[in-house]
Design an enzyme around this catalytic site. Structure first.
Site, PDB file in Angstrom:
ATOM      1  N   ARG A  93      -0.402  -8.623  13.512  1.00 30.55           N
ATOM      2  CA  ARG A  93      -1.013  -7.610  12.645  1.00 30.55           C
ATOM      3  C   ARG A  93      -1.828  -8.258  11.526  1.00 30.55           C
ATOM      4  O   ARG A  93      -2.873  -7.739  11.131  1.00 30.55           O
ATOM      5  CB  ARG A  93       0.064  -6.679  12.061  1.00 30.55           C
ATOM      6  CG  ARG A  93       0.521  -5.624  13.071  1.00 30.55           C
ATOM      7  CD  ARG A  93       1.945  -5.159  12.831  1.00 30.55           C
ATOM      8  NE  ARG A  93       2.135  -4.503  11.560  1.00 30.55           N
ATOM      9  CZ  ARG A  93       3.284  -4.485  10.879  1.00 30.55           C
ATOM     10  NH1 ARG A  93       4.357  -5.102  11.360  1.00 30.55           N
ATOM     11  NH2 ARG A  93       3.365  -3.873   9.735  1.00 30.55           N
ATOM     12  N   ARG A 113      12.059  -6.401   5.402  1.00 32.48           N
ATOM     13  CA  ARG A 113      12.000  -4.929   5.490  1.00 32.48           C
ATOM     14  C   ARG A 113      12.480  -4.482   6.877  1.00 32.48           C
ATOM     15  O   ARG A 113      13.263  -3.550   6.998  1.00 32.48           O
ATOM     16  CB  ARG A 113      10.548  -4.455   5.258  1.00 32.48           C
ATOM     17  CG  ARG A 113      10.322  -2.972   5.515  1.00 32.48           C
ATOM     18  CD  ARG A 113       8.915  -2.515   5.099  1.00 32.48           C
ATOM     19  NE  ARG A 113       7.908  -2.754   6.120  1.00 32.48           N
ATOM     20  CZ  ARG A 113       6.605  -2.575   5.961  1.00 32.48           C
ATOM     21  NH1 ARG A 113       6.116  -2.181   4.804  1.00 32.48           N
ATOM     22  NH2 ARG A 113       5.758  -2.801   6.942  1.00 32.48           N
ATOM     23  N   LYS A 158       0.829  -1.210   0.000  1.00 30.02           N
ATOM     24  CA  LYS A 158       0.000   0.000   0.000  1.00 30.02           C
ATOM     25  C   LYS A 158       0.861   1.258   0.000  1.00 30.02           C
ATOM     26  O   LYS A 158       0.630   2.175  -0.775  1.00 30.02           O
ATOM     27  CB  LYS A 158      -0.916   0.063   1.243  1.00 30.02           C
ATOM     28  CG  LYS A 158      -1.918  -1.071   1.348  1.00 30.02           C
ATOM     29  CD  LYS A 158      -2.837  -0.866   2.551  1.00 30.02           C
ATOM     30  CE  LYS A 158      -2.130  -0.836   3.893  1.00 30.02           C
ATOM     31  NZ  LYS A 158      -1.533  -2.114   4.312  1.00 30.02           N
ATOM     32  N   ARG A 197      11.406  -0.644  11.833  1.00 26.92           N
ATOM     33  CA  ARG A 197      10.193  -0.484  12.622  1.00 26.92           C
ATOM     34  C   ARG A 197      10.079  -1.533  13.699  1.00 26.92           C
ATOM     35  O   ARG A 197      10.262  -2.722  13.459  1.00 26.92           O
ATOM     36  CB  ARG A 197       8.983  -0.555  11.688  1.00 26.92           C
ATOM     37  CG  ARG A 197       8.664   0.785  11.072  1.00 26.92           C
ATOM     38  CD  ARG A 197       7.585   0.675  10.036  1.00 26.92           C
ATOM     39  NE  ARG A 197       6.383  -0.002  10.530  1.00 26.92           N
ATOM     40  CZ  ARG A 197       5.307  -0.188   9.780  1.00 26.92           C
ATOM     41  NH1 ARG A 197       5.275   0.256   8.538  1.00 26.92           N
ATOM     42  NH2 ARG A 197       4.265  -0.809  10.268  1.00 26.92           N
ATOM     43  N   ARG A 211      -9.514   0.996   9.004  1.00 26.92           N
ATOM     44  CA  ARG A 211      -9.059  -0.349   9.348  1.00 26.92           C
ATOM     45  C   ARG A 211     -10.117  -1.134  10.100  1.00 26.92           C
ATOM     46  O   ARG A 211      -9.892  -2.305  10.432  1.00 26.92           O
ATOM     47  CB  ARG A 211      -7.829  -0.239  10.245  1.00 26.92           C
ATOM     48  CG  ARG A 211      -6.503  -0.576   9.590  1.00 26.92           C
ATOM     49  CD  ARG A 211      -5.449  -0.392  10.666  1.00 26.92           C
ATOM     50  NE  ARG A 211      -4.214  -1.061  10.362  1.00 26.92           N
ATOM     51  CZ  ARG A 211      -3.210  -0.500   9.684  1.00 26.92           C
ATOM     52  NH1 ARG A 211      -3.309   0.698   9.194  1.00 26.92           N
ATOM     53  NH2 ARG A 211      -2.093  -1.188   9.504  1.00 26.92           N
TER      54      ARG A 211
HETATM   55  P1  ADP Z   1       1.142  -1.777   8.003  1.00 21.14           P
HETATM   56  O1  ADP Z   1       0.309  -1.454   6.794  1.00 21.14           O
HETATM   57  O2  ADP Z   1       2.485  -2.304   7.617  1.00 21.14           O
HETATM   58  O3  ADP Z   1       0.436  -2.613   9.000  1.00 21.14           O
HETATM   59  P2  ADP Z   1       0.834   0.917   9.105  1.00 21.14           P
HETATM   60  O4  ADP Z   1       1.944   1.896   9.063  1.00 21.14           O
HETATM   61  O5  ADP Z   1      -0.357   1.178   8.267  1.00 21.14           O
HETATM   62  O6  ADP Z   1       1.505  -0.461   8.774  1.00 21.14           O
HETATM   63  O7  ADP Z   1       0.324   0.761  10.631  1.00 21.14           O
HETATM   64  C1  ADP Z   1       1.193   0.460  11.694  1.00 21.14           C
HETATM   65  C2  ADP Z   1       0.416   0.429  13.014  1.00 21.14           C
HETATM   66  O8  ADP Z   1      -0.175   1.741  13.250  1.00 21.14           O
HETATM   67  C3  ADP Z   1      -0.781  -0.518  13.060  1.00 21.14           C
HETATM   68  O9  ADP Z   1      -0.393  -1.835  13.379  1.00 21.14           O
HETATM   69  C4  ADP Z   1      -1.636   0.141  14.158  1.00 21.14           C
HETATM   70  O10 ADP Z   1      -1.142  -0.128  15.454  1.00 21.14           O
HETATM   71  C5  ADP Z   1      -1.446   1.629  13.895  1.00 21.14           C
HETATM   72  N1  ADP Z   1      -2.480   2.148  12.970  1.00 21.14           N
HETATM   73  C6  ADP Z   1      -2.255   2.669  11.733  1.00 21.14           C
HETATM   74  N2  ADP Z   1      -3.416   3.018  11.147  1.00 21.14           N
HETATM   75  C7  ADP Z   1      -4.407   2.694  12.029  1.00 21.14           C
HETATM   76  C8  ADP Z   1      -5.813   2.772  12.009  1.00 21.14           C
HETATM   77  N3  ADP Z   1      -6.477   3.247  10.946  1.00 21.14           N
HETATM   78  N4  ADP Z   1      -6.507   2.325  13.104  1.00 21.14           N
HETATM   79  C9  ADP Z   1      -5.864   1.860  14.165  1.00 21.14           C
HETATM   80  N5  ADP Z   1      -4.548   1.731  14.250  1.00 21.14           N
HETATM   81  C10 ADP Z   1      -3.804   2.141  13.207  1.00 21.14           C
END
Ligand code: ADP
Length: 188
Positions: A145, A127, A13, A134, A88
């Protein structure tokens, strides 16, 4: 152009969002990036989110809804935006519908980037190692996740399909090919 990119962690994404930012001249709104900036800046929101993110759980709907609502009002979102990592949960999707309706805006499309779970574990774990990066990019947290994705986020596929907004692309192809398919899906 107002788009949502939907897909599990590691599906690409963020990579695709950055390419589409260049192609369409609209910003990427990544709730993950915004939360990581808040952590780096040690804001109260960042401090509260850190522990939740490190264990692979979702930050509360109220917090991320607030982030997005505020971000959507910025001038650079006038011509459109690419949401990456939001919504999400179904509750977030409903909140987004309300926010957009209040602002008189509508989504153009929701792109689901489909991906194979085992390949994702490979991609994301490497990664994490490469970027030295991260805190949530290790195998155990990633599996968490992915489970959270399946339980809480995957239902959005049906939610947006019902609204006639869903486009599905195969995220296992080469980056350029995925981009081409996204552009074709949204008629560009
Ligand atoms: P990835 O797509 O690799 O899971 P993101 O950078 O989108 O990584 O998200 C990393 C973390 O940030 C998630 O695991 C969550 O804890 C938090 N997070 C990001 N976006 C949301 C969201 N829309 N709702 C709740 N938590 C979020």
């Amino acid at each position: 152009m107002r788009l949502i990119l939907l897909g599990p962690p590691g599906a690409g994404k963020g990579t695709q969002a950055k390419i589409l930012v260049e192609a369409f001249g609209i910003p990427q709104l990544s709730t993950g990036d915004i939360l990581r900036s808040a952590i780096a800046a040690r804001t109260p929101m960042g401090l509260a989110a850190k522990e939740i993110m490190d264990r692979g759980d979702l930050v509360s709907d109220a917090v991320v809804n607030g982030i997005v609502s505020e971000r959507l009002d910025a001038a650079d979102c006038k011509p459109g935006f690419i949401l990456d990592g939001f919504p999400r949960t179904i509750a977030q999707a409903e909140a987004l519908d309300t926010m957009l309706a209040d602002k008189g805006l509508a989504l153009n499309a929701v792109i689901e980037i489909k991906a194979d779970v085992d390949v994702l574990v490979q991609r994301v774990v490497s990664r994490g190692k490469e970027t030295g990066g991260r805190a949530d990019d290790n195998e155990e947290v990633l599996r968490k996740r992915l489970n959270v994705y399946t339980e809480q986020t995957a239902p959005l596929v049906a939610y947006y399909a019902d609204k006639g907004l869903l486009k599905v692309v195969d995220g296992m192809e080469a980056v350029e090919q995925v981009t081409a398919k996204i552009k074709a899906a949204i008629g560009n």
